[in-house]
Motif scaffolding. Structure first.
Motif, PDB file in Angstrom:
ATOM      1  N   GLY A 102       0.824  -1.197   0.000  1.00  0.00           N
ATOM      2  CA  GLY A 102       0.000   0.000   0.000  1.00  0.00           C
ATOM      3  C   GLY A 102       0.863   1.253   0.000  1.00  0.00           C
ATOM      4  N   VAL A 103       0.374   2.307   0.603  1.00  0.00           N
ATOM      5  CA  VAL A 103       1.075   3.588   0.548  1.00  0.00           C
ATOM      6  C   VAL A 103       2.320   3.625   1.433  1.00  0.00           C
ATOM      7  N   PHE A 104       3.269   4.429   0.996  1.00  0.00           N
ATOM      8  CA  PHE A 104       4.290   4.987   1.873  1.00  0.00           C
ATOM      9  C   PHE A 104       4.216   6.503   1.675  1.00  0.00           C
ATOM     10  N   VAL A 105       4.874   7.279   2.534  1.00  0.00           N
ATOM     11  CA  VAL A 105       4.736   8.735   2.492  1.00  0.00           C
ATOM     12  C   VAL A 105       5.923   9.371   1.774  1.00  0.00           C
ATOM     13  N   ILE A 106       5.617  10.245   0.822  1.00  0.00           N
ATOM     14  CA  ILE A 106       6.633  11.100   0.213  1.00  0.00           C
ATOM     15  C   ILE A 106       6.842  12.275   1.169  1.00  0.00           C
ATOM     16  N   ASP A 107       7.835  12.137   2.023  1.00  0.00           N
ATOM     17  CA  ASP A 107       8.064  13.116   3.093  1.00  0.00           C
ATOM     18  C   ASP A 107       9.448  13.726   2.935  1.00  0.00           C
ATOM     19  N   SER A 108       9.476  14.967   2.512  1.00  0.00           N
ATOM     20  CA  SER A 108      10.740  15.680   2.338  1.00  0.00           C
ATOM     21  C   SER A 108      11.148  16.429   3.599  1.00  0.00           C
ATOM     22  N   GLY A 109      10.341  16.302   4.651  1.00  0.00           N
ATOM     23  CA  GLY A 109      10.583  17.056   5.878  1.00  0.00           C
ATOM     24  C   GLY A 109       9.784  18.340   5.954  1.00  0.00           C
ATOM     25  N   ASP A 110       8.994  18.624   4.901  1.00  0.00           N
ATOM     26  CA  ASP A 110       8.231  19.877   4.846  1.00  0.00           C
ATOM     27  C   ASP A 110       6.721  19.661   4.983  1.00  0.00           C
ATOM     28  N   ASN A 111       6.294  18.402   5.242  1.00  0.00           N
ATOM     29  CA  ASN A 111       4.859  18.109   5.279  1.00  0.00           C
ATOM     30  C   ASN A 111       4.129  18.829   6.401  1.00  0.00           C
ATOM     31  N   TRP A 112       4.831  19.087   7.498  1.00  0.00           N
ATOM     32  CA  TRP A 112       4.181  19.645   8.680  1.00  0.00           C
ATOM     33  C   TRP A 112       4.669  21.056   8.985  1.00  0.00           C
ATOM     34  N   LYS A 113       4.782  21.845   7.904  1.00  0.00           N
ATOM     35  CA  LYS A 113       5.104  23.264   8.052  1.00  0.00           C
ATOM     36  C   LYS A 113       4.643  23.999   6.794  1.00  0.00           C
ATOM     37  N   ILE A 114       4.773  25.289   6.770  1.00  0.00           N
ATOM     38  CA  ILE A 114       4.418  26.078   5.582  1.00  0.00           C
ATOM     39  C   ILE A 114       5.432  25.766   4.488  1.00  0.00           C
ATOM     40  N   ARG A 132      11.640  11.814  -6.789  1.00  0.00           N
ATOM     41  CA  ARG A 132      12.595  10.953  -7.505  1.00  0.00           C
ATOM     42  C   ARG A 132      13.048   9.796  -6.615  1.00  0.00           C
ATOM     43  N   ALA A 133      13.297  10.085  -5.348  1.00  0.00           N
ATOM     44  CA  ALA A 133      13.675   9.016  -4.412  1.00  0.00           C
ATOM     45  C   ALA A 133      12.519   8.037  -4.227  1.00  0.00           C
ATOM     46  N   ALA A 134      11.285   8.555  -4.250  1.00  0.00           N
ATOM     47  CA  ALA A 134      10.108   7.704  -4.088  1.00  0.00           C
ATOM     48  C   ALA A 134       9.972   6.713  -5.240  1.00  0.00           C
ATOM     49  N   LYS A 144       2.555   1.132  -5.603  1.00  0.00           N
ATOM     50  CA  LYS A 144       1.829   1.839  -6.652  1.00  0.00           C
ATOM     51  C   LYS A 144       1.295   3.197  -6.190  1.00  0.00           C
ATOM     52  N   TRP A 145       1.304   3.417  -4.852  1.00  0.00           N
ATOM     53  CA  TRP A 145       0.736   4.651  -4.314  1.00  0.00           C
ATOM     54  C   TRP A 145       1.680   5.238  -3.270  1.00  0.00           C
ATOM     55  N   ALA A 146       1.736   6.560  -3.201  1.00  0.00           N
ATOM     56  CA  ALA A 146       2.544   7.241  -2.199  1.00  0.00           C
ATOM     57  C   ALA A 146       1.797   8.486  -1.724  1.00  0.00           C
ATOM     58  N   THR A 147       1.715   8.651  -0.426  1.00  0.00           N
ATOM     59  CA  THR A 147       0.961   9.751   0.173  1.00  0.00           C
ATOM     60  C   THR A 147       1.712  11.070   0.054  1.00  0.00           C
TER      61      THR A 147
END
Length: 307
Positions: A102-114, A132-134, A144-147
């Protein structure tokens, strides 16, 4: 006796007792209930740690345990941060067991800020680098999916400008993901009112503007109950853009049956719509320990009994 065999036998004994009790309450012979090993009607996906007391700390052992209980998918928000070798091991095991990632998260470290709402190039560049890393991660574990979470409101800008900035960034991300068949699923959330993406209809509008098969909606039923309610009608209105669904009862964000949401009715509705995708179990366990893990499995057996 091997540790995994011992754990499975102990858990299966507990499940058999639960099934027997449920059968007696319903006035049916215990043997008339579906085996715990039978796959569910819908494709529910547990996550790392959900069954650690029954299966042990090793994620691969947990996946084997999930399969033994009838689950045919997993999700792992932190897959992007796992070592490549572990990503490949997960992918290989899932293929062997005929299970879906299922999903994993595309998290660059900016998801929880402006971030993306500002339109600043630095945030877009970081997001695209993570996309690209995802792609590489998805290839290793056959995802097949990434949050994707676009971050917080930039309240110094008009909402239309913020929306345009997010659309621009997502279009560029979709250009990276689309050739590889990886779909970013945008998740509207309820954790804080600072989050830019809040409702399914807002996300629907953004997906239409991005206009890519690699930009769709993650419809998390827990968050949508908290933010808007009207779960099934809103799901139907946004259906053409929904690619992934997550679960959690409200209040509490625990397994079905612990809150106010009628999950048996929702699962039946999804089944009747022909939904064949993953339903991520994005919640905690209401009871600690092995007893709580058995309770989660029992809750899904009960909610999945809609045919």
């Amino acid at each position: 006796m091997e540790r995994r065999t011992f754990l499975q036998q102990g858990t299966m004994a507990g499940l058999s007792a639960l099934a027997f009790g449920g059968a007696q309450a319903a006035g049916k012979p215990a043997g008339s209930l579906a085996s715990a090993e039978k796959p569910f009607n819908m494709n529910y996906a547990p996550h790392d740690g959900m069954f650690k007391n029954s299966a042990g700390a090793d994620f691969l052992d947990q996946i084997r345990f999930m399969h033994d209980q009838g689950f045919r998918a997993i999700e792992d928000n932190g897959m992007l941060k796992r070592e490549p070798a572990m990503q490949e091991k997960v992918g290989s095991l899932l293929a062997k067991l005929d299970m879906q990632m299922g999903v994993f998260v595309i998290d660059s470290g900016d998801n929880w800020k402006i971030s993306l709402t500002t339109g600043k190039q630095e945030f877009t560049d970081t997001f695209l680098k993570t996309c690209r890393a995802a792609v590489d991660t998805a290839k290793r574990c056959n995802a097949k999916w990434a949050t994707v979470v676009p971050g917080f409101f930039e309240r110094k800008l008009p909402i239309g400008v913020q929306t345009g900035n997010v659309i621009d960034a997502l279009r560029r991300g979709a250009e990276i993901l689309e050739p590889h068949g990886l779909v970013m699923v945008l998740e509207p959330l309820s954790d804080t009112p600072e989050l830019f993406l809040r409702t399914a209809d807002q996300t629907f509008e953004i997906c239409r503007a991005v206009n890519s098969p690699s930009c769709k909606i993650l419809y998390d039923i827990y968050h949508m109950q908290r933010n808007t309610g009207h779960l099934i009608p809103m799901m139907d209105m946004c259906w053409s853009e929904i690619a992934y669904i997550q679960i959690g009862d409200n209040p509490g964000r625990k397994e079905p049956g612990t809150g106010e949401i009628n999950y048996k009715n929702i699962f039946k509705h999804l089944h009747e719509k022909g939904y064949k995708g993953v339903l991520g179990m994005e919640h905690g366990n209401s009871i600690e320990g092995k007893a709580g893990e058995l309770a989660v499995i029992k809750a899904y057996r009960e909610s999945d009994d809609f045919l």
